[in-house]
Motif scaffolding. Structure first.
Motif, PDB file in Angstrom:
ATOM      1  N   GLY A   1       4.164  -0.453  12.909  1.00 36.66           N
ATOM      2  CA  GLY A   1       5.432  -0.853  12.316  1.00 36.66           C
ATOM      3  C   GLY A   1       6.236  -1.799  13.174  1.00 36.66           C
ATOM      4  O   GLY A   1       5.779  -2.289  14.213  1.00 36.66           O
TER       5      GLY A   1
ATOM      6  N   ARG B   1       3.580   7.102  10.345  1.00 38.20           N
ATOM      7  CA  ARG B   1       2.728   6.980   9.151  1.00 38.20           C
ATOM      8  C   ARG B   1       1.740   5.829   9.261  1.00 38.20           C
ATOM      9  O   ARG B   1       0.642   5.883   8.725  1.00 38.20           O
ATOM     10  CB  ARG B   1       3.596   6.788   7.906  1.00 38.20           C
ATOM     11  CG  ARG B   1       4.386   8.022   7.508  1.00 38.20           C
ATOM     12  CD  ARG B   1       5.176   7.763   6.229  1.00 38.20           C
ATOM     13  NE  ARG B   1       4.289   7.481   5.102  1.00 38.20           N
ATOM     14  CZ  ARG B   1       3.738   8.382   4.324  1.00 38.20           C
ATOM     15  NH1 ARG B   1       3.985   9.661   4.551  1.00 38.20           N
ATOM     16  NH2 ARG B   1       2.960   8.053   3.332  1.00 38.20           N
ATOM     17  N   THR B   2       2.148   4.761   9.971  1.00 41.48           N
ATOM     18  CA  THR B   2       1.274   3.594  10.082  1.00 41.48           C
ATOM     19  C   THR B   2       0.437   3.599  11.363  1.00 41.48           C
ATOM     20  O   THR B   2      -0.294   2.643  11.616  1.00 41.48           O
ATOM     21  CB  THR B   2       2.106   2.303  10.034  1.00 41.48           C
ATOM     22  OG1 THR B   2       3.043   2.306  11.130  1.00 41.48           O
ATOM     23  CG2 THR B   2       2.854   2.182   8.723  1.00 41.48           C
TER      24      THR B   2
END
Length: 249
Positions: free
Chosen positions: A205, A200-201
């Motif tokens: 992360g 998602r990042t």
């Protein structure tokens, strides 16, 4: 309670370490089988590229020892978990022992096993090149069999450091699960959660940051200091967790 002789902690650790070298030879057998399987997978190639034009096509396959090193890291992690299992802990009570000597002898055994594993993994890449030379000499585009000694030593030391780190990490994870069975569920779920977070990042992360902390280090000395520092911290954590447990359960 009175004793006729005072126990020497160094002597106790040495005896337990030598006993574990003989008793847990199965770990070295599993290392051999793991690296044979990794060599077999390596013949499929660790990467490839291709191009074509006017009826011609060229496919290039790369053969490296990366698969062997990856498999050896996985073996080290699983071996670390098994060395902190209930069966091994129960076996230690056959000796004059306590949590500290048991953990230190286990850690010494793990460092010995992972050092052997790391050396064999690095040398395995040369074995693959040699086998491929005889199996596909007519199709070889380029090869580099002559590895400079300093380059070989750097590779061996780096591999040993990474494999040892994974081995001790597995040992600590097994120690944490002994605190409560809930960690058997929480730890895998947390790891999968970190993977989703990375997705998602876009790799921003914690998991990628920790990987970069070790993998992007260009100085062998600094890398060694980082690994030794982290392994020392993990070992201290294991001893701390172990001391909070009951004597035997």
């Amino acid at each position: 309670m009175m004793y006729l002789t005072e126990a020497n902690i160094n002597e106790l650790i040495k005896k337990q370490y030598l006993y574990k070298l003989r008793a847990h030879y199965g770990i070295f057998t599993s290392l051999l089988l793991t690296q044979i399987a990794a060599i077999a997978f390596s013949f499929m190639g660790s990467g490839s590229m291709g191009t074509g034009s006017n009826g011609f096509s060229i496919n290039v396959t790369f053969y490296t020892g990366n698969v062997i090193i990856a498999f050896t890291m996985l073996w080290a992690f699983i071996s670390g978990v098994s060395m902190n299992s209930r069966l091994v802990r129960e076996g230690d009570f056959s000796f004059v022992t306590n949590r500290l000597t048991s953990n230190l002898s286990n850690i010494a055994f793990m460092l010995t096993a992972t050092t052997i594993g790391g050396i064999c993994a690095m040398l395995g890449s040369s074995l693959i090149k040699t086998i491929m030379y005889f199996l596909g000499a007519n199709n070889l585009v380029s090869h580099s069999f002559a590895v400079p000694l300093n380059q070989l030593l750097t590779g061996v030391i780096t591999t040993v450091l990474y494999v040892s780190l994974f081995g001790i990490l597995g040992y600590v994870v097994a120690g944490i699960t002994q605190l409560s069975r809930i960690f058997v569920i929480l730890l895998p779920v947390g790891f999968v959660g970190l993977i989703f977070l990375e997705a998602r990042t876009g790799g921003g992360g914690l998991l990628v940051s920790v990987t970069k902390f070790f993998a992007t280090e260009t100085s062998l000395l600094i890398l060694a200091l980082k690994v030794v520092f982290v392994i020392s911290g993990l070992c201290f954590l294991t001893v701390l967790i172990s001391n909070k447990q009951e004597v035997r359960r």
